[in-house]
Write an enzyme that holds these catalytic residues in place. Structure first.
Site, PDB file in Angstrom:
ATOM      1  N   SER A 117      14.741  14.870 -48.042  1.00  0.00           N
ATOM      2  CA  SER A 117      15.400  15.008 -49.341  1.00  0.00           C
ATOM      3  C   SER A 117      16.230  13.785 -49.745  1.00  0.00           C
ATOM      4  O   SER A 117      15.694  12.699 -49.861  1.00  0.00           O
ATOM      5  CB  SER A 117      16.253  16.271 -49.271  1.00  0.00           C
ATOM      6  OG  SER A 117      16.825  16.563 -50.505  1.00  0.00           O
ATOM      7  N   ARG A 176      34.023  20.717 -45.114  1.00  0.00           N
ATOM      8  CA  ARG A 176      34.142  20.326 -46.526  1.00  0.00           C
ATOM      9  C   ARG A 176      35.360  21.000 -47.161  1.00  0.00           C
ATOM     10  O   ARG A 176      35.550  22.204 -46.999  1.00  0.00           O
ATOM     11  CB  ARG A 176      32.907  20.738 -47.308  1.00  0.00           C
ATOM     12  CG  ARG A 176      31.644  20.032 -46.882  1.00  0.00           C
ATOM     13  CD  ARG A 176      30.557  20.169 -47.952  1.00  0.00           C
ATOM     14  NE  ARG A 176      29.232  19.918 -47.415  1.00  0.00           N
ATOM     15  CZ  ARG A 176      28.731  18.698 -47.173  1.00  0.00           C
ATOM     16  NH1 ARG A 176      29.452  17.629 -47.414  1.00  0.00           N
ATOM     17  NH2 ARG A 176      27.514  18.560 -46.679  1.00  0.00           N
TER      18      ARG A 176
HETATM   19  C1  GN1 Z   1      28.485  21.115 -51.135  1.00  0.00           C
HETATM   20  C2  GN1 Z   1      27.034  20.850 -51.106  1.00  0.00           C
HETATM   21  O1  GN1 Z   1      26.506  20.200 -52.010  1.00  0.00           O
HETATM   22  N1  GN1 Z   1      26.350  21.338 -50.052  1.00  0.00           N
HETATM   23  C3  GN1 Z   1      24.901  21.116 -49.889  1.00  0.00           C
HETATM   24  C4  GN1 Z   1      24.599  20.842 -48.426  1.00  0.00           C
HETATM   25  O2  GN1 Z   1      25.015  21.952 -47.661  1.00  0.00           O
HETATM   26  P1  GN1 Z   1      26.260  21.937 -46.655  1.00  0.00           P
HETATM   27  O3  GN1 Z   1      26.098  23.219 -45.857  1.00  0.00           O
HETATM   28  O4  GN1 Z   1      27.470  21.937 -47.530  1.00  0.00           O
HETATM   29  O5  GN1 Z   1      26.173  20.699 -45.838  1.00  0.00           O
HETATM   30  O6  GN1 Z   1      23.198  20.673 -48.262  1.00  0.00           O
HETATM   31  C5  GN1 Z   1      22.429  21.841 -48.598  1.00  0.00           C
HETATM   32  C6  GN1 Z   1      20.965  21.554 -48.279  1.00  0.00           C
HETATM   33  O7  GN1 Z   1      20.462  20.499 -49.026  1.00  0.00           O
HETATM   34  C7  GN1 Z   1      22.645  22.190 -50.079  1.00  0.00           C
HETATM   35  O8  GN1 Z   1      21.938  23.358 -50.372  1.00  0.00           O
HETATM   36  C8  GN1 Z   1      24.141  22.359 -50.334  1.00  0.00           C
HETATM   37  O9  GN1 Z   1      24.381  22.569 -51.693  1.00  0.00           O
HETATM   38 MG    MG Z   2      15.888  17.673 -52.054  1.00  0.00          MG
END
Ligand code: GN1
Ligand code: MG
Length: 543
Positions: A66, A510
């Protein structure tokens, strides 16, 4: 082709790095590409087992990381209807990936077979695709070795965007049924989308050119291909950042994640007032839009804004069509801007649910509505139509020409919007269809509400797993007492809101904060970040 345990054991690909722990997380396995060959082999076996469990239904495997830097890669499984792998399988995926020798691997496989009562004689079908990363060819070979050892029939669909692979999986599994999703080819995807777009904008003048930053990723060649099927008098697109050949360019200083995180346009784009721009991420499943005002201020139209636009448009369309028994709902996460939630609930009066981070959570919640609009603030999302809603639209009888047009438009939207997963190309066309239909500029779209200033901060701690949340991640349960301290900080700021959770994709905690002004927001974010650092074993420099 049989499930050959001797071959599975003998052909195992050794772990590239001893001691590395693999986790099937929010987005499958994701890390530096150098350690992923061994994982691909096991993913091949896992996909075969999943297919066997589901009576030979086709399972998808997508190789991509991604928005991550080019040296990373990743892999995830796609279930038969194009959704993410069923969650209960994630722990088994993790177990397989961490099996470091043939015997351990076989016993991990035995455990899955016993748990899900899998008949190994059932033939397995797997399709796979990959993005533009230089590590993909090697990883594809490793995947193929796993598929072969597991006796699965594997079909290589080549270079694809992530949402295309989801689309293909659903098409293959629904072919010949009442529920057939489309022609299982890349061309079938382009034809479906472009035909639906043409219907949705019929009779309306084309908007000005949309500049599309493809993050130097797979979205670029695929969007170019799609445009060959699109009449140029209904959509004008200018593709930027489409260098997939030069090493090191993928997602570099461009793409949806760059724009959302930095709140600015990629330096490679010269943007002046009146320009309409958007950015995809590296595998084209995320999109954000943006423009600059006359005085040069950058304005982001993110996932929350897209959700608002889709919700108002579809709500009004079902009214115009005379089928307002169809109810629209919106699904967000805690990262949605407070102003967007306020707009949806207070102004549009649509129900809004808040769920945990990760597309699979949003997707499942959205399925509960007749029309479920779901978007993460970062631009990942789509709109789901329930089988009943689809049927109501299909069988609706128009009493007036206006109703007829609204029904036709609704029906076009059901074809235009990718029902399997968020899709940058499909979402782009959805937004363009709505704006064309309304003859709205980005400014007019943006007027719905004004975002509260917000800030996202990362704090590195010695063990982020000590953070346990409740209430869709909006409150901490553990470490004990920390939430009360956050609450008392938040209470000091007007319109203040802040929450803390462990990332599922990075080794960090976060901290999100929003408040009435930029200064208050920054202050709140850093106070909470410092609190987390002090109370929960901060590592490195104190924020
Ligand atoms: C705050 C934020 O943008 N978190 C992202 C990020 O997840 P985290 O669990 O926060 O690392 O990566 C995910 C997968 O791509 C996405 O779905 C999500 O929205
Ligand atoms: Mg993606």
């Amino acid at each position: 082709m049989s499930f050959d345990t001797v071959a599975i054991k003998n052909n195992i690909i050794a772990h590239e790095k001893q001691g590395f722990v693999y986790t099937y997380g929010t987005a499958g396995f994701r890390s530096n590409a150098e350690v992923l060959g061994s994982v691909m082999y096991k993913v091949g076996i896992l996909a075969a087992l999943r297919s066997k469990k589901l009576n030979g239904s086709t399972i998808g495997v997508m190789i991509t990381a991604s928005h991550n830097p080019e040296e990373d890669n990743g892999v995830k499984l796609v279930d038969p209807r194009g959704e993410m792998l069923e969650q209960s399988w994630e722990v088994y995926a993790t177990k397989l990936a961490n099996a470091n020798d043939g015997e351990t691997l076989l016993s991990a496989i035995d455990e899955i077979v016993a748990q899900y009562k899998i008949d190994l004689d059932i033939p397995a079908n797997v399709i796979y695709a990959y993005d533009t990363r230089p590590s993909c060819p090697h990883l594809v070979k490793c995947l193929e070795q796993g598929l072969e050892a597991a006796g699965a029939k594997g079909t290589n669909f080549g270079l694809k965007t992530t949402p295309m692979l989801h689309y293909l999986v659903r098409c293959i599994n629904t072919a010949g049924t009442n529920d057939a999703y489309g022609e299982p080819t890349e061309e079938g995807y382009y034809k479906k989308l472009t035909a639906a777009f043409a219907t949705a904008v019929k009779g309306k003048p084309r908007l000005s050119t949309l500049h599309v930053d493809c993050a130097n990723g797979v979205g670029a060649p695929k969007l170019r291909e799609l445009l060959k099927f699109m009449a140029s008098d209904i959509l004008s697109v200018d593709i930027v950042n489409e260098d997939t050949a030069t090493l090191g360019q993928l997602n570099k200083n461009c793409g949806a994640d760059y724009v959302k995180t930095n709140q600015r346009a990629p330096p490679s784009i010269t943007i002046t007032a009146g320009d309409r721009c958007c950015s995809y991420d590296g595998d084209a499943d995320r999109i954000v839009f943006y423009y600059v005002t006359e005085d040069g201020t950058f304005r982001l139209l993110d996932g929350d804004k897209i959700a608002g636009l889709a919700a108002i448009f579809i709500t009004e369309l079902v009214q115009e069509a005379g089928i307002d028994s169809i109810k629209v709902g919106v699904v967000q996460t805690a990262y949605a801007n407070g102003s967007s939630t306020n707009y949806l609930t207070k102004v549009l009066s649509v129900p809004v649910s808040c769920v945990s981070t990760g597309v699979k959570h949003l997707h499942h919640e959205a399925e509960k509505y007749d029309v479920g609009v779901y978007f993460e603030a970062n631009g990942h999302g789509t709109v789901l139509f329930s089988p009943d809603a689809l049927n109501t639209i299909k069988t609706a009888e128009a009493k007036t020409p206006a109703q007829k047009q609204a029904i036709a438009q609704l029906s076009a939207l059901t074809e235009l919007i990718n029902q399997t997963v968020g899709d940058a190309i499909s979402d782009m066309l959805l937004v363009e269809a709505i704006l064309t239909s309304r003859q709205w500029s980005f400014e007019e779209w943006d007027q719905a509400y004004t975002d509260l200033p917000n800030r996202l901060v990362k704090v590195v701690v010695s063990d982020r797993h000590i953070f346990k949340t409740t209430n869709a991640e909006r409150q901490l349960v553990e470490p004990a007492g920390l939430q009360a301290e956050i609450d008392s900080l938040v209470a000091k700021y007007s319109n203040g809101r802040s929450f803390v959770r462990a990332s599922g994709t990075e080794d960090a905690v976060r901290v999100y904060a929003e408040a009435a002004t930029r200064a208050e927001t920054d202050d709140l974010a850093f106070k909470v970040a410092q609190l987390v650092y002090d109370r929960a074993g901060g590592v490195g420099a104190r924020p």
